[in-house]
Scaffold this motif. Structure first.
Motif, PDB file in Angstrom:
ATOM      1  N   GLU A 171       0.836  -1.200   0.000  1.00 48.38           N
ATOM      2  CA  GLU A 171       0.000   0.000   0.000  1.00 48.38           C
ATOM      3  C   GLU A 171       0.872   1.251   0.000  1.00 48.38           C
ATOM      4  N   GLY A 172       0.455   2.239  -0.781  1.00 48.13           N
ATOM      5  CA  GLY A 172       1.167   3.502  -0.823  1.00 48.13           C
ATOM      6  C   GLY A 172       2.473   3.418  -1.597  1.00 48.13           C
ATOM      7  N   GLU A 180      -3.718  -3.986  -3.819  1.00 41.45           N
ATOM      8  CA  GLU A 180      -3.058  -3.143  -2.831  1.00 41.45           C
ATOM      9  C   GLU A 180      -3.451  -3.549  -1.421  1.00 41.45           C
TER      10      GLU A 180
END
Ligand code: NA
Ligand code: NA
Lengths: 414, 312, 163
Positions: B148-149, B166
């Protein structure tokens, strides 16, 4: 001096969030950390992955409690589980543990099912028993797969997570049986299931009953299939119950929706503002390495395995009162593990004690989060909630002592 | 003058090789500066993820951190170029590029306000899966975890026609168990620590990306030191970084041994698939360099350097 | 003065209604987004990037509006044992003290949240690749400012009641 001021404000009933804010503001300035970091930490709340589950499960709980679902569940349980004594307690325990395990938060469970469980049981038990029961029982779920705190613990303690789940089953089940027996002792009237005046639901309402009963089953299927993540389940639960109560049972009307949202979000807001400011105070506790200081002080007095457990219990009760379970695992566990291995305490044994003690921390005055949540949920004074949880606090603590000193009773041999 | 304490945060766990080596460096620094400079580490991610550490550095609560390349994107994206999937095809290429570019990236980090004490690799990341993987076609039907990110990984995976899912790293173990994701990637040591080996059974013997990290101290804090103290701090932290950078290969072998003991099987991908794959990476690189999180200029420079090297 | 207070109170009530409505809307949007995400993941093996982050931000907004509602309806968590036993005269006095205290806290937090917004603006921080962070963060000063106003109105009303 300033502490006395806060104490005074606390006693006269200033909101808890304002006190945490006040303490945080003063201690940040003492530690020379820029005060804007408080807001930074507060905003970091928006990064917590489980954040979404809280409002959605809260709303689901409100919709269920506002509808006639409790009556239908009572009917269902007393018709189909006639033979189990106190089957409603059984149902309530099942709901609490189930949601505790999948959300990894006993607080969410109180909010989502507090009203439902209360209305299921309120003519069989005293209010005090029920508040204590509801405030405590969600925590039992944290000992069952797929509890997130257990996964986090296993990763940091470097033990196989499935072993941890397996070993926790027996202590978890024993605790459930204890809660169940305790309830039988305290239930008013006969153990036999009462004759209910509630009529069998008809037509649509009957369909609604089956759909409501099906919800936990649907959750199990979707979660263990990898179809849905936990926050997604929360969203689907809202949608599902919305459809059941508004369109199938038609217990609720359009106007009820906004009222339910407003009421449940008021509760969510009251909790989140405390949560956000606690993140800020946690940041300070980490920055000043306070757990390490407590630990160093207390570890000086430890000299044997016996005294290690005394130390562990006191230490974790203190930590549980100031930190949430996830922060506690990340911060405290790494400093605790070396000492535990020094006294040859096995990490799984330690883990079960750790989870249990954190759970007790949620109901430890003055700042156990579950106490606040229950107080707000039931609109009861926090002192009344404190008092109601004392017997459960005692049960859990006794159980912790048993697990600590007689692990052979609860842990499978390796 | 006044004593300085640097507060440095890291995701590396207490007791890990990184922490041990940098703690030694801190002790040496404390001694050689006669206590004028001390370092306090916050290990194990207690200060939050890398973005949170960067923010706390901005406001001065923290003075530094050990970062992975993707963790630094907010302040400086150039370092992340090293970690683009399939950028490097062998160790030779890595050595050549690093010899040429490490100092450039370190200088650019300095321009972004962060004093770096040398780049440290964590080794290569590999693909782990529940089912054996031998060719490219097999992958298209599987769900691939993307951190994630981390927009770079996500678009790189999409470029390979894969289906990235994700998810925060903490959810991966559960995600693997339930089948929310089928394929994950990490260094062998990370896979071991995160216990993925309890679920995945196969590893593809193909390094998919090169990991890189660094310890940085905020210039504002570092420049407060006297020039002599700056030199002492830099020397010891640089030495520690050099030592750790050399450690990756043996760490990987060690982790691999343990993983094999747990029954992990190693599969290899056929050459045909591999060639297809590299072609696709070449085609997609322009697309990736458009990403706002990519330092386009330095990526293009590295890429043309690599092409020249490959042409030789 | 009285007119001003009445207007403020009326505006506050209207805002609270709008916020509750907006919360309902946000929850609906969240449920729809998640449904789409689940469908696309399970049927097309495709997950939309950054969606989780957007949903989390919407949740944060819901929580902030909820916090304002909690202040408005005086549903914040507190102990009430003492004030329950206090006589009317003392209770009036205590309410004033609490309102003044909350005013100070709300204003301080309002001030520092503006500082955070300003810093995110200056550094040009971005949320999930697209949105300027400072715009999203404006909800925090908005919330604390509303806390401040609600307590101010409460205080004025309590004082007016005495007369
Ligand atoms: Na607590
Ligand atoms: Na994201």
């Amino acid at each position: 001096m300033i502490f006395l001021l806060f104490l005074l404000l606390f006693i006269i009933g200033a909101p808890i969030y304002s006190l945490i804010a006040g303490m945080t503001l003063t201690s940040y300035s003492e530690a020379e950390i820029p005060l804007v970091v408080i807001i930074l930490e507060f905003f970091n709340m928006s990064n917590i992955p489980m954040l979404l589950a809280l409002p959605l499960f809260t709303l689901t709980g409100y919709l269920l409690a506002k509808s006639e679902a409790p009556k239908r569940l009572i009917y269902f349980s007393s018709t189909f589980f006639k033979l189990i004594p106190n089957n409603l307690i059984f149902l309530s325990l099942f709901l609490a543990i189930f949601f505790g395990a999948i959300t990894g938060s006993s607080g969410i469970t109180i909010i989502a099912f507090g009203s439902l469980v209360y209305s299921l049981l309120n003519d069989r038990f005293s209010d005090n028993y029920l508040y204590g029961f509801i405030t405590t029982s969600g925590g039992l779920g944290l000992l069952f797969a797929p509890s997130l705190p257990m996964i986090l613990y296993a990763i940091i303690a470097e033990i196989p997570v499935y072993d941890f789940f397996r070993f926790a089953i027996i202590p978890g089940m024993v605790l459930i049986v204890i809660f169940y027996l305790h309830s039988i002792f305290l239930s008013k009237g006969s153990i036999q299931n009462r004759d209910l005046n509630i009529k069998a639901p008809k037509n649509n309402k009957n369909i609604a009953m089956w759909l409501e009963v099906f919800l936990p089953i649907a959750v199990v299927i979707t979660i263990y299939n990898g179809l849905l993540a936990i926050t997604e389940i929360a969203a689907f639960a809202v949608l599902y119950i919305f459809i059941v109560e508004f369109f199938i049972s038609k217990d609720l009307k359009k106007e009820d929706l906004i009222i339910a949202v407003q009421e449940s979000m008021t509760l969510v807001g009251a909790i989140f503002i405390i949560l956000g400011l606690s993140l800020a105070s946690t940041n300070l506790i980490i920055d000043q390495q306070i757990p390490q200081l407590i630990f160093e002080y207390m570890s000086q007095v430890v000299g044997s395995k016996f005294s290690f457990f005394v130390f562990l219990i006191i230490f974790l009760l203190l930590i549980g009162a100031i930190l949430d379970i996830y922060s506690a695992i990340i911060i405290v566990l790494p400093i605790l593990l070396p000492l535990a291995s020094l006294y040859e305490v096995n990490s799984i044994h330690l883990g079960i004690l750790f989870i249990l003690l954190m759970e007790i921390g949620f109901i430890t005055p003055p700042i156990g989060l579950n106490l606040f949540i229950a107080s707000n949920k039931f609109q009861k004074s926090i002192t009344q909630i404190y008092i109601s949880t004392i017997p459960f606090f005692a049960i859990l603590l006794l159980f912790v002592l048993l697990v600590a000193y007689f692990p052979a009773l609860f842990l499978l041999p390796h | 003058g006044q004593n300085t304490e640097f507060k440095i945060a890291t995701l590396a766990p207490e007791g890990s090789a990184w922490m041990q080596r940098f703690s030694t460096a801190a002790d040496e620094i404390y001694e050689q500066t006669d206590g004028r400079v001390s370092i306090r580490y916050y290990a194990g991610g207690v200060m939050g993820d890398e973005n949170q550490v960067l923010q706390k550095m901005r406001f001065g609560q923290l003075n530094g951190g050990m970062f992975t390349a993707s963790g630094l994107i907010q302040r400086y994206a150039g370092l992340n170029n090293y970690t683009i999937p399939f950028l490097f095809r062998d160790a030779e290429e890595v050595n050549n590029v690093r010899e040429r570019y490490d100092q450039i990236l370190i200088d650019q980090l300095g321009d972004a306000g962060l004093k770096s004490f040398g780049l440290i690799t964590g080794g290569y990341a590999y693909v782990f899966s529940k089912e054996p993987i031998e060719n490219l076609q097999q992958l298209s039907s599987l769900r691939v975890w993307s951190p994630e990110g981390d927009p770079i990984s996500f678009s790189a995976l999409e470029n390979l026609d894969l289906s990235p899912i994700e998810m925060p790293i903490s959810d991966v173990l559960l995600g693997l168990q339930t089948g929310l994701v089928d394929i994950v990637s990490a260094t062998t040591s990370a896979a071991l620590i995160l216990q993925w080996h309890t679920i995945v059974r196969y590893m593809v013997d193909l390094p998919i990306l090169y990991t890189i990290g660094t310890l940085v101290i905020d210039n504002r804090a570092f420049n407060r030191l006297s020039p002599q103290d700056q030199l002492i701090v830099a020397t010891h932290l640089n030495n520690a970084s050099l030592d750790l950078d050399a450690l990756a290969e043996s760490d990987h072998q060690q982790a691999l041994n343990v993983l094999s003991q747990f029954g992990l099987q190693i599969t290899s991908i056929d050459q045909n698939s591999l060639d297809q794959w590299y072609d696709r990476v070449d085609e997609g690189i322009d697309q990736i360099s458009l990403n706002r999180n990519i330092d386009t200029e330095s990526l293009e420079s590295i890429y043309s350097f690599l092409n020249e090297y490959r042409a030789q | 003065m009285k007119l001003f207070i009445d207007r403020c109170t009326a505006l506050g009530d209207k805002l609270r209604k709008a916020e509750a409505l907006f919360c309902t809307f946000l929850i609906g949007v969240i449920v729809i987004i998640i449904t789409l995400q689940v469908l696309s993941r399970n049927f097309f093996s495709y997950s939309i990037q950054g969606l989780d982050a957007i949903v989390r931000m919407m949740t944060f907004y819901i929580a902030m509006f909820g916090a304002i509602l909690a202040t408005h309806f005086q549903r914040h968590i507190s102990i009430d044992t003492f004030s329950r036993f206090a006589s009317a005269k003392y209770r009036y006095f205590l309410e004033c003290i609490i309102d003044i205290w909350c005013l100070i806290i709300a204003f301080s937090l309002f001030y520092f949240s503006l500082e955070l917004v300003q810093s995110s603006f200056e550094f040009g921080d971005i949320y999930t690749g697209e949105i300027s962070l400072w715009i999203l963060q404006l909800i925090i000063p908005y919330m604390f400012f509303n806390h401040f106003m609600i307590h101010l109105m409460n205080l004025i009303n309590t004082l007016a009641r005495k007369k």
